[in-house]
Design an enzyme around this catalytic site. Structure first.
Site, PDB file in Angstrom:
ATOM      1  CD  GLU A 156      -1.666  -2.479   1.143  1.00 18.98           C
ATOM      2  OE1 GLU A 156      -2.632  -3.194   0.673  1.00 18.98           O
ATOM      3  OE2 GLU A 156      -0.599  -2.704   1.927  1.00 18.98           O
ATOM      4  CG  HIS A 210      -9.379  -7.940   6.477  1.00 20.84           C
ATOM      5  ND1 HIS A 210      -8.848  -8.557   7.468  1.00 20.84           N
ATOM      6  CD2 HIS A 210      -8.637  -7.766   5.285  1.00 20.84           C
ATOM      7  CE1 HIS A 210      -7.570  -9.101   7.058  1.00 20.84           C
ATOM      8  NE2 HIS A 210      -7.475  -8.702   5.611  1.00 20.84           N
TER       9      HIS A 210
END
Length: 323
Positions: free
Chosen positions: A60, A129
């Site tokens: 990321e 998540h």
């Protein structure tokens, strides 16, 4: 008008702008042939090719950093993170680079980049998540934060997000991806900073974001059966925030509840409550209330996840308590 799902509306918004501007690119993990972790990028690679729809390594920091560099040097990147939870790995690039560069360079460059972030609970994806981290993003000057709740809003706000010359954090609730609605593919972009009154009412104002907009509308429908008419406002963009629409509603109803999926401690719901207390206090007949998730990591157990995250019944209880 065309019926689209929330995910299709996001994709078609990107497709429309990519056809118009060859400088728009998409990058992220599995956004190409696989079509995105949640299938949102779909067949865009077949239309625009691997040069403009690029699969990246699982990093990321690299994804966001690449988007920052691309935006600063003339492209208009759309970066996809698989989950908003993973923005933590790219926070230096977001907070110390993307949010600051235009200011630090005296406006000599622009940073036209969109970071797409699937967010929220409800898919039984557990603690790493399922978070709602919008408060982290709204805290940072230089970032704009968008959070659509319907296919129409998702489409119109995607157009505006791509058009903006500043970094836009585009939050997408995972549970809403399959929701369908009518979308005019020729519609004008929905301006950032303009809220939408999803339901009008006289007795109390609910300000809700993302998936909670639908929980609030469900609650409002059930409350109406008891003669309680609730107004539901969807800010659509968290920053810039449409204070005027919020204040106008409170002037009418004199009561307000803020409903978000974040944990209550340090939430953006608290920021909205503070703005109302500072600027609209004289129109309140009761203290501002918040309905948020419990201050807990999101559990994997479905029963516990449903207990932690607010639903329409929690909203109904809060409304009746206030009234």
């Amino acid at each position: 008008m065309r019926k689209m799902t929330y995910s299709e509306a996001i994709r078609e918004g990107m497709r429309r702008r990519m056809k118009e501007d060859p400088n728009i690119i998409i990058l992220g993990e599995d956004v190409g042939e696989f079509g995105g972790c949640f299938g949102v990028t779909g067949d865009l690679i077949k239309t625009f090719g691997p040069e403009r729809v690029r699969d990246t390594p699982i990093s990321e920091g690299a994804i966001v950093g690449c988007a920052v560099g691309a935006a600063a040097t003339g492209l208009r990147p759309i970066a996809e993170l698989m989950f908003n939870d993973f923005m933590t790995v790219g926070m230096d690039q977001l907070v110390n680079q993307a949010a600051k560069m235009r200011y630090m360079f005296g406006g000599k460059i622009t940073l036209p980049m969109v970071v797409r972030m699937p967010t929220g609970a409800g898919t039984r994806a557990a603690a790493q998540h399922s978070q709602s981290l919008e408060a982290w993003l709204t805290h940072v000057p230089g970032l704009k934060v968008v959070y659509p709740s319907t296919p129409k809003d998702a489409y119109g706000l995607m157009l505006s997000s791509i058009d903006d010359d500043n970094p836009v954090m585009y939050m997408e609730h995972k549970v809403l991806y399959a929701m369908s609605g009518e979308v005019d593919e020729n519609m004008e972009p929905i301006p950032l900073g303009v809220a939408d009154v999803k339901r009008e009412g006289e007795d109390l104002t609910i300000i809700a974001t993302g998936r909670m907009v639908h929980e609030a509308l469900n609650a409002a429908s059930k409350l109406s059966q008891d003669g309680i008419e609730v107004e539901v406002i969807d800010p659509r963009t968290l920053y810039p925030l449409d204070n005027k629409t919020i204040f106008n509603s409170i002037e009418k109803t004199n009561k307000v509840i803020i409903v978000t999926e974040e944990t209550k401690r340090g939430s953006y719901a608290g920021e909205i409550a503070a703005i109302i207390a500072e600027e609209c206090f004289d129109n309140l007949d009761a203290p501002v209330a918040r309905v948020c998730s419990l201050d807990s990591p999101i559990p994997f157990s479905p029963v516990l996840e449903d207990y932690v995250v607010p639903n329409f019944q929690d909203i109904i209880n809060a409304v009746k308590k206030m009234l």
